[in-house]
Design a protein around this motif. Sequence first.
Motif, PDB file in Angstrom:
ATOM      1  N   SER A 220       0.844  -1.192   0.000  1.00 21.95           N
ATOM      2  CA  SER A 220       0.000   0.000   0.000  1.00 21.95           C
ATOM      3  C   SER A 220       0.884   1.248   0.000  1.00 21.95           C
ATOM      4  O   SER A 220       1.851   1.315  -0.751  1.00 21.95           O
ATOM      5  CB  SER A 220      -0.967  -0.022   1.178  1.00 21.95           C
ATOM      6  OG  SER A 220      -1.924   1.012   1.069  1.00 21.95           O
ATOM      7  N   GLY A 221       0.571   2.244   0.835  1.00 24.35           N
ATOM      8  CA  GLY A 221       1.329   3.493   0.820  1.00 24.35           C
ATOM      9  C   GLY A 221       2.678   3.442   1.493  1.00 24.35           C
ATOM     10  O   GLY A 221       3.438   4.420   1.429  1.00 24.35           O
ATOM     11  N   GLY A 222       3.006   2.337   2.157  1.00 26.36           N
ATOM     12  CA  GLY A 222       4.336   2.167   2.731  1.00 26.36           C
ATOM     13  C   GLY A 222       4.534   2.705   4.131  1.00 26.36           C
ATOM     14  O   GLY A 222       5.578   2.431   4.740  1.00 26.36           O
ATOM     15  N   CYS A 223       3.564   3.447   4.673  1.00 30.78           N
ATOM     16  CA  CYS A 223       3.731   4.001   6.019  1.00 30.78           C
ATOM     17  C   CYS A 223       3.931   2.899   7.051  1.00 30.78           C
ATOM     18  O   CYS A 223       4.800   2.986   7.920  1.00 30.78           O
ATOM     19  CB  CYS A 223       2.520   4.841   6.415  1.00 30.78           C
ATOM     20  SG  CYS A 223       1.943   5.987   5.165  1.00 30.78           S
ATOM     21  N   ASN A 224       3.109   1.854   6.963  1.00 36.76           N
ATOM     22  CA  ASN A 224       3.194   0.781   7.951  1.00 36.76           C
ATOM     23  C   ASN A 224       4.426  -0.078   7.754  1.00 36.76           C
ATOM     24  O   ASN A 224       5.009  -0.573   8.721  1.00 36.76           O
ATOM     25  CB  ASN A 224       1.929  -0.068   7.913  1.00 36.76           C
ATOM     26  CG  ASN A 224       0.724   0.657   8.485  1.00 36.76           C
ATOM     27  OD1 ASN A 224       0.765   1.875   8.648  1.00 36.76           O
ATOM     28  ND2 ASN A 224      -0.329  -0.069   8.785  1.00 36.76           N
ATOM     29  N   VAL A 225       4.825  -0.261   6.510  1.00 34.48           N
ATOM     30  CA  VAL A 225       6.036  -1.045   6.240  1.00 34.48           C
ATOM     31  C   VAL A 225       7.216  -0.450   6.997  1.00 34.48           C
ATOM     32  O   VAL A 225       7.950  -1.161   7.707  1.00 34.48           O
ATOM     33  CB  VAL A 225       6.325  -1.083   4.723  1.00 34.48           C
ATOM     34  CG1 VAL A 225       7.707  -1.695   4.460  1.00 34.48           C
ATOM     35  CG2 VAL A 225       5.251  -1.881   3.995  1.00 34.48           C
ATOM     36  N   LEU A 226       7.417   0.861   6.873  1.00 29.70           N
ATOM     37  CA  LEU A 226       8.533   1.496   7.564  1.00 29.70           C
ATOM     38  C   LEU A 226       8.279   1.603   9.062  1.00 29.70           C
ATOM     39  O   LEU A 226       9.221   1.519   9.859  1.00 29.70           O
ATOM     40  CB  LEU A 226       8.805   2.878   6.975  1.00 29.70           C
ATOM     41  CG  LEU A 226       9.379   2.918   5.554  1.00 29.70           C
ATOM     42  CD1 LEU A 226       9.803   4.339   5.194  1.00 29.70           C
ATOM     43  CD2 LEU A 226      10.551   1.972   5.382  1.00 29.70           C
ATOM     44  N   SER A 227       7.026   1.762   9.462  1.00 31.26           N
ATOM     45  CA  SER A 227       6.726   1.861  10.890  1.00 31.26           C
ATOM     46  C   SER A 227       7.021   0.557  11.612  1.00 31.26           C
ATOM     47  O   SER A 227       7.443   0.561  12.776  1.00 31.26           O
ATOM     48  CB  SER A 227       5.257   2.257  11.090  1.00 31.26           C
ATOM     49  OG  SER A 227       5.036   3.590  10.668  1.00 31.26           O
ATOM     50  N   TYR A 228       6.816  -0.584  10.951  1.00 36.88           N
ATOM     51  CA  TYR A 228       7.103  -1.876  11.589  1.00 36.88           C
ATOM     52  C   TYR A 228       8.580  -2.011  11.965  1.00 36.88           C
ATOM     53  O   TYR A 228       8.939  -2.792  12.852  1.00 36.88           O
ATOM     54  CB  TYR A 228       6.739  -3.041  10.668  1.00 36.88           C
ATOM     55  CG  TYR A 228       5.277  -3.168  10.317  1.00 36.88           C
ATOM     56  CD1 TYR A 228       4.278  -2.595  11.093  1.00 36.88           C
ATOM     57  CD2 TYR A 228       4.880  -3.869   9.174  1.00 36.88           C
ATOM     58  CE1 TYR A 228       2.938  -2.715  10.748  1.00 36.88           C
ATOM     59  CE2 TYR A 228       3.552  -3.999   8.828  1.00 36.88           C
ATOM     60  CZ  TYR A 228       2.577  -3.422   9.608  1.00 36.88           C
ATOM     61  OH  TYR A 228       1.256  -3.548   9.268  1.00 36.88           O
ATOM     62  N   LEU A 229       9.445  -1.249  11.289  1.00 32.43           N
ATOM     63  CA  LEU A 229      10.878  -1.328  11.599  1.00 32.43           C
ATOM     64  C   LEU A 229      11.171  -0.913  13.035  1.00 32.43           C
ATOM     65  O   LEU A 229      12.172  -1.349  13.612  1.00 32.43           O
ATOM     66  CB  LEU A 229      11.672  -0.442  10.629  1.00 32.43           C
ATOM     67  CG  LEU A 229      11.700  -0.890   9.166  1.00 32.43           C
ATOM     68  CD1 LEU A 229      12.360   0.169   8.302  1.00 32.43           C
ATOM     69  CD2 LEU A 229      12.427  -2.229   9.022  1.00 32.43           C
ATOM     70  N   VAL A 230      10.311  -0.089  13.603  1.00 28.44           N
ATOM     71  CA  VAL A 230      10.497   0.335  14.990  1.00 28.44           C
ATOM     72  C   VAL A 230      10.481  -0.866  15.929  1.00 28.44           C
ATOM     73  O   VAL A 230      11.156  -0.880  16.957  1.00 28.44           O
ATOM     74  CB  VAL A 230       9.401   1.352  15.384  1.00 28.44           C
ATOM     75  CG1 VAL A 230       9.511   1.746  16.849  1.00 28.44           C
ATOM     76  CG2 VAL A 230       9.485   2.597  14.493  1.00 28.44           C
ATOM     77  N   ALA A 231       9.725  -1.909  15.555  1.00 30.51           N
ATOM     78  CA  ALA A 231       9.613  -3.118  16.382  1.00 30.51           C
ATOM     79  C   ALA A 231      10.759  -4.096  16.148  1.00 30.51           C
ATOM     80  O   ALA A 231      10.796  -5.159  16.777  1.00 30.51           O
ATOM     81  CB  ALA A 231       8.280  -3.805  16.121  1.00 30.51           C
ATOM     82  N   ASP A 232      11.679  -3.782  15.246  1.00 33.24           N
ATOM     83  CA  ASP A 232      12.922  -4.544  15.049  1.00 33.24           C
ATOM     84  C   ASP A 232      12.726  -5.953  14.487  1.00 33.24           C
ATOM     85  O   ASP A 232      13.279  -6.924  15.009  1.00 33.24           O
ATOM     86  CB  ASP A 232      13.695  -4.627  16.365  1.00 33.24           C
ATOM     87  CG  ASP A 232      15.158  -5.014  16.143  1.00 33.24           C
ATOM     88  OD1 ASP A 232      15.670  -4.806  15.030  1.00 33.24           O
ATOM     89  OD2 ASP A 232      15.781  -5.520  17.102  1.00 33.24           O
ATOM     90  N   PRO A 233      11.961  -6.129  13.396  1.00 32.43           N
ATOM     91  CA  PRO A 233      11.871  -7.450  12.773  1.00 32.43           C
ATOM     92  C   PRO A 233      13.129  -7.782  11.984  1.00 32.43           C
ATOM     93  O   PRO A 233      13.917  -6.886  11.645  1.00 32.43           O
ATOM     94  CB  PRO A 233      10.678  -7.304  11.834  1.00 32.43           C
ATOM     95  CG  PRO A 233      10.747  -5.861  11.418  1.00 32.43           C
ATOM     96  CD  PRO A 233      11.215  -5.110  12.643  1.00 32.43           C
ATOM     97  N   ALA A 234      13.300  -9.064  11.659  1.00 31.25           N
ATOM     98  CA  ALA A 234      14.462  -9.466  10.869  1.00 31.25           C
ATOM     99  C   ALA A 234      14.310  -9.065   9.416  1.00 31.25           C
ATOM    100  O   ALA A 234      15.290  -8.696   8.752  1.00 31.25           O
ATOM    101  CB  ALA A 234      14.659 -10.978  10.971  1.00 31.25           C
ATOM    102  N   GLN A 235      13.064  -9.111   8.902  1.00 28.11           N
ATOM    103  CA  GLN A 235      12.846  -8.848   7.482  1.00 28.11           C
ATOM    104  C   GLN A 235      11.392  -8.437   7.266  1.00 28.11           C
ATOM    105  O   GLN A 235      10.491  -8.920   7.952  1.00 28.11           O
ATOM    106  CB  GLN A 235      13.155 -10.094   6.646  1.00 28.11           C
ATOM    107  CG  GLN A 235      12.988  -9.916   5.147  1.00 28.11           C
ATOM    108  CD  GLN A 235      13.191 -11.215   4.381  1.00 28.11           C
ATOM    109  OE1 GLN A 235      12.964 -12.294   4.921  1.00 28.11           O
ATOM    110  NE2 GLN A 235      13.616 -11.117   3.126  1.00 28.11           N
ATOM    111  N   ILE A 236      11.179  -7.545   6.288  1.00 31.72           N
ATOM    112  CA  ILE A 236       9.836  -7.195   5.851  1.00 31.72           C
ATOM    113  C   ILE A 236       9.785  -7.331   4.331  1.00 31.72           C
ATOM    114  O   ILE A 236      10.568  -6.689   3.623  1.00 31.72           O
ATOM    115  CB  ILE A 236       9.445  -5.758   6.239  1.00 31.72           C
ATOM    116  CG1 ILE A 236       9.535  -5.553   7.753  1.00 31.72           C
ATOM    117  CG2 ILE A 236       8.030  -5.440   5.743  1.00 31.72           C
ATOM    118  CD1 ILE A 236       9.282  -4.116   8.180  1.00 31.72           C
ATOM    119  N   ILE A 237       8.875  -8.163   3.854  1.00 31.09           N
ATOM    120  CA  ILE A 237       8.652  -8.322   2.422  1.00 31.09           C
ATOM    121  C   ILE A 237       7.353  -7.588   2.095  1.00 31.09           C
ATOM    122  O   ILE A 237       6.276  -7.969   2.554  1.00 31.09           O
ATOM    123  CB  ILE A 237       8.532  -9.801   2.022  1.00 31.09           C
ATOM    124  CG1 ILE A 237       9.789 -10.572   2.451  1.00 31.09           C
ATOM    125  CG2 ILE A 237       8.308  -9.943   0.521  1.00 31.09           C
ATOM    126  CD1 ILE A 237       9.649 -12.078   2.342  1.00 31.09           C
TER     127      ILE A 237
END
Length: 405
Positions: free
Chosen positions: A66-83
Amino acid sequence: MAGTMRNTKIMEAVTQSTTVSKQGLFERAFAFAFKGLVYAQIWEDPVVDMEALEIQPDSRIITIASGGCNVLSYLVADPAQIIAVDLNTAHIALNKLKVAAALHLPDHAHFHRFFGQADSKQNLRAYKEHIRPHLDETSRSYWEGRDLAGRRRIGGFSSGLYKRGLLGGFIGTAHLLARLYKIDLRMMLTASTLEEQRAMFEQHLAPVFDRKFVRWLTDQPPALFGLGIPPAQFEALAGDEKMADVLRKRLEKLACDFEIRDNYFAWQAFGRGYGKGADTPLPPYLQAANYDLVRARAGRVEVEHANFVERLQASADASLDRYVLLDAQDWMNDQQLTLLWSEITRTARPGARVLFRTAAEPSLLPGRVPDELLGLWDYRAADSLGFTARDRSSIYGGVHLYVLK
């Protein structure tokens, strides 16, 4: 040829009816509209998402971009990878732009100006100097190309990106319609308490939905294309009610259930952008306190122009553990749902979590996905009700969490 194939996939994703039917014509009209930029900002609350997903340092997330806001926001939670996958060319270009900006803009001030304000000519200089050299050719061509109005797409960041796209146009139309009834929606942003918000809504906004023209207009499926709602989802959203009454309830939640000063979704709806003040609310990825984390982890994001199910089919068994489907299942028939959940189950690690939203309140899976497949998953009903209540975007009827048994 690749573009034609992707456009065909978008058409397949939203069409359930024959071309000669009224429903089929609506679906094809939506598919055409959906090929361009739809969401400059995603309308799912990432704070709720992160609470529900319980992201861990070894989590491998797959999500619709989608617009990408949540994709980058999830990085705050420190996942190993986001596809991050999407069929929409514009959304892919926007996500790649955001990742490149996070990695290569000089500091938070530049990053915030680019996406938090998105209305400064300085952003064009920042794009040329810091972002453009790191974009792939397809993304550069998209942003430096022109939209149907003849405007260079990258120019949106100098003139108000959040006023563009299908959703931006819908919100702009809503503001215009409100002005015809002598209502300035920006007044909601002046409220300082929940009581003031409630009073403004009841006095100024709620009565609009009783107007004959508004009730007629909102009953036309194309009128809600700007919300990204295809005809099939329109029917699920309305249920047995008039659409005007459903929309009034959703707007009431947005306007009255959360303090305006803490809800950036309300700022987008009533102000057509994020606030200018230092204390106005922002998505997690744009907050100054999170900037160093987002920048350091942005390289963990993989953005792919792909169908969600086909990306799962290309993944190994037990290789993923967090799935974010947004509201895509509202578009699917039973066969598509079964294929999706078969692939989710095959690729899921122990304890995997699936999060999705629906236009209507209940989960749409029971009775449509085979019991033997759905029975492998635990539906967290009480948690889902809580997530729905706390989702500040307020547009969806339900937020649903399933956990692999």
